[in-house]
Motif scaffolding. Sequence first.
Motif, PDB file in Angstrom:
ATOM      1  N   PHE A   1       0.359  -1.697   0.238  1.00 14.89           N
ATOM      2  CA  PHE A   1       0.085  -0.091   0.041  1.00 14.89           C
ATOM      3  C   PHE A   1       0.865   1.278  -0.182  1.00 14.89           C
ATOM      4  O   PHE A   1       0.228   1.997  -0.897  1.00 14.89           O
ATOM      5  N   SER A   2       1.963   1.408   0.848  1.00 18.43           N
ATOM      6  CA  SER A   2       3.163   1.972   0.634  1.00 18.43           C
ATOM      7  C   SER A   2       3.559   2.725  -0.707  1.00 18.43           C
ATOM      8  O   SER A   2       3.782   4.017  -0.697  1.00 18.43           O
ATOM      9  N   THR A   3       3.572   1.676  -1.209  1.00 18.78           N
ATOM     10  CA  THR A   3       3.859   2.385  -3.020  1.00 18.78           C
ATOM     11  C   THR A   3       3.142   3.319  -3.784  1.00 18.78           C
ATOM     12  O   THR A   3       3.803   4.155  -4.207  1.00 18.78           O
ATOM     13  N   GLY A   4       2.143   3.933  -3.362  1.00 14.00           N
ATOM     14  CA  GLY A   4       1.413   4.760  -3.361  1.00 14.00           C
ATOM     15  C   GLY A   4       2.386   5.954  -3.635  1.00 14.00           C
ATOM     16  O   GLY A   4       1.520   7.110  -4.093  1.00 14.00           O
ATOM     17  N   LEU A   5       3.253   6.054  -1.393  1.00  9.96           N
ATOM     18  CA  LEU A   5       3.977   7.335  -1.580  1.00  9.96           C
ATOM     19  C   LEU A   5       4.452   8.321  -2.614  1.00  9.96           C
ATOM     20  O   LEU A   5       4.891   8.894  -2.702  1.00  9.96           O
ATOM     21  N   ASN A   6       4.956   7.431  -3.949  1.00  2.92           N
ATOM     22  CA  ASN A   6       5.791   7.166  -4.860  1.00  2.92           C
ATOM     23  C   ASN A   6       5.051   8.546  -5.269  1.00  2.92           C
ATOM     24  O   ASN A   6       5.455   9.533  -6.057  1.00  2.92           O
ATOM     25  N   ASP A   7       3.322   8.448  -6.232  1.00  7.19           N
ATOM     26  CA  ASP A   7       3.005   9.118  -6.649  1.00  7.19           C
ATOM     27  C   ASP A   7       3.141  10.246  -6.023  1.00  7.19           C
ATOM     28  O   ASP A   7       2.194  11.575  -6.500  1.00  7.19           O
ATOM     29  N   LEU A   8       2.638   9.676  -4.420  1.00  5.54           N
ATOM     30  CA  LEU A   8       2.121  11.431  -3.618  1.00  5.54           C
ATOM     31  C   LEU A   8       3.188  12.261  -3.888  1.00  5.54           C
ATOM     32  O   LEU A   8       2.774  13.443  -4.334  1.00  5.54           O
ATOM     33  N   LYS A   9       4.009  11.482  -3.817  1.00  2.24           N
ATOM     34  CA  LYS A   9       5.586  12.430  -4.042  1.00  2.24           C
ATOM     35  C   LYS A   9       5.911  12.872  -5.439  1.00  2.24           C
ATOM     36  O   LYS A   9       5.946  14.291  -5.347  1.00  2.24           O
ATOM     37  N   LYS A  10       5.673  12.498  -6.154  1.00  2.00           N
ATOM     38  CA  LYS A  10       5.586  13.025  -8.451  1.00  2.00           C
ATOM     39  C   LYS A  10       4.792  14.105  -7.271  1.00  2.00           C
ATOM     40  O   LYS A  10       4.806  15.607  -8.550  1.00  2.00           O
ATOM     41  N   MET A  11       3.250  13.944  -7.286  1.00  2.00           N
ATOM     42  CA  MET A  11       1.966  15.260  -7.307  1.00  2.00           C
ATOM     43  C   MET A  11       2.789  15.955  -6.590  1.00  2.00           C
ATOM     44  O   MET A  11       2.554  17.372  -6.607  1.00  2.00           O
ATOM     45  N   ARG A  12       2.797  16.130  -5.342  1.00  2.48           N
ATOM     46  CA  ARG A  12       3.800  17.141  -4.639  1.00  2.48           C
ATOM     47  C   ARG A  12       4.471  18.282  -5.391  1.00  2.48           C
ATOM     48  O   ARG A  12       4.833  18.973  -5.569  1.00  2.48           O
ATOM     49  N   GLU A  13       6.118  17.469  -6.013  1.00  2.00           N
ATOM     50  CA  GLU A  13       6.953  17.565  -6.734  1.00  2.00           C
ATOM     51  C   GLU A  13       6.085  18.372  -7.539  1.00  2.00           C
ATOM     52  O   GLU A  13       6.551  20.084  -8.116  1.00  2.00           O
ATOM     53  N   ASN A  14       5.597  17.731  -8.466  1.00  2.00           N
ATOM     54  CA  ASN A  14       5.195  18.748  -9.871  1.00  2.00           C
ATOM     55  C   ASN A  14       3.697  19.035  -9.989  1.00  2.00           C
ATOM     56  O   ASN A  14       3.308  19.980 -10.444  1.00  2.00           O
ATOM     57  N   LYS A  15       3.475  19.046  -8.166  1.00  2.00           N
ATOM     58  CA  LYS A  15       2.349  20.151  -8.331  1.00  2.00           C
ATOM     59  C   LYS A  15       0.835  19.835  -9.094  1.00  2.00           C
ATOM     60  O   LYS A  15       0.020  20.945 -10.003  1.00  2.00           O
TER      61      LYS A  15
ATOM     62  N   ASP B   1      -0.853  14.964 -13.360  1.00  2.00           N
ATOM     63  CA  ASP B   1      -1.183  14.079 -14.265  1.00  2.00           C
ATOM     64  C   ASP B   1      -0.435  13.188 -14.593  1.00  2.00           C
ATOM     65  O   ASP B   1       0.409  12.668 -13.809  1.00  2.00           O
ATOM     66  N   ASN B   2      -0.580  11.878 -15.351  1.00  2.00           N
ATOM     67  CA  ASN B   2       0.151  11.035 -15.644  1.00  2.00           C
ATOM     68  C   ASN B   2       0.134  10.000 -15.064  1.00  2.00           C
ATOM     69  O   ASN B   2       0.548   8.928 -14.506  1.00  2.00           O
ATOM     70  N   ILE B   3      -1.113  10.261 -13.859  1.00  2.00           N
ATOM     71  CA  ILE B   3      -0.615   9.328 -12.524  1.00  2.00           C
ATOM     72  C   ILE B   3      -2.635   9.108 -12.737  1.00  2.00           C
ATOM     73  O   ILE B   3      -3.569  10.157 -12.404  1.00  2.00           O
ATOM     74  N   GLN B   4      -2.814   7.588 -12.708  1.00  2.00           N
ATOM     75  CA  GLN B   4      -4.548   6.981 -12.303  1.00  2.00           C
ATOM     76  C   GLN B   4      -5.251   7.490 -11.376  1.00  2.00           C
ATOM     77  O   GLN B   4      -4.769   7.249 -10.104  1.00  2.00           O
ATOM     78  N   PHE B   5      -5.901   7.934 -11.462  1.00  2.00           N
ATOM     79  CA  PHE B   5      -6.995   8.110 -10.037  1.00  2.00           C
ATOM     80  C   PHE B   5      -7.987   6.314  -9.392  1.00  2.00           C
ATOM     81  O   PHE B   5      -7.729   6.110  -8.082  1.00  2.00           O
ATOM     82  N   LEU B   6      -7.829   6.273 -10.233  1.00  2.00           N
ATOM     83  CA  LEU B   6      -9.143   4.967 -10.185  1.00  2.00           C
ATOM     84  C   LEU B   6      -8.701   3.485  -8.345  1.00  2.00           C
ATOM     85  O   LEU B   6      -8.884   3.114  -8.711  1.00  2.00           O
TER      86      LEU B   6
END
Length: 219
Positions: free
Chosen positions: A19-33, A36-41
């Motif tokens: 479940f914690s692998t999603g933290l990588n996507d979270l980091k990308k979202m915060r860095e890029n503000k 985009d390119n991250i799936q929500f579903l």
Amino acid sequence: MDSLQLLSWTCIVFTVGMFSTGLNDLKKMRENKSADNIQFLPFLTTCLNNLGWLYYGLLKSDQTIILVNVIGALLQILYIVMYLQYSKQKRLVMSQTLAAGVVLTCGWFYFTTYLPEGETRLSQLGLTCSVITVSMYMSPLTDLVAIVRSGDVQRLSFPLTVATFFTSTSWVLYGLQLGDYFILVPNTPGIFTSLIRLYLFRRFASVSQSTPSYKSMLI
């Protein structure tokens, strides 16, 4: 510590890690503000799956299932909130979240109102959660076909693949130890799909290692 306790802690560690692998996507979202390119579903469906298994754990009085899915649901809610913050399609995200909330409410109403307490409710809930889990494990198969055709593994996450393999294996062993086929059966496809992904990484790694995107994914 007996074998069941060992398997219990193994399930907790590996599943929380997955479940914690999603933290990588979270980091990308915060860095890029941006989301985009991250799936929500996947965040939304995993959250629903966590809540379903949480209810199953409560009915079964299984502390391992309860703990894992409480942590999982909280992490998915965090991912959903952050996605909503950075998404450019807030209306779509809100409508999908609302629809999921309606499905969850209707499901809860059905199981608590129309099904009698005891084995019937537990079995029906276990079957429903099992079907959802199997569908989630099998959903990436179309991507795997595309990867075989293109020879490009960049769309796959190596850490998530490894985490899914160990998580599925631990839950299969845990379900086998308990004699609970609602735990054992739906996690079995996760082992096979993970093995297929690992084979694809090995098969096409030499092609993709020369590209910067594949290297960065392994960091």
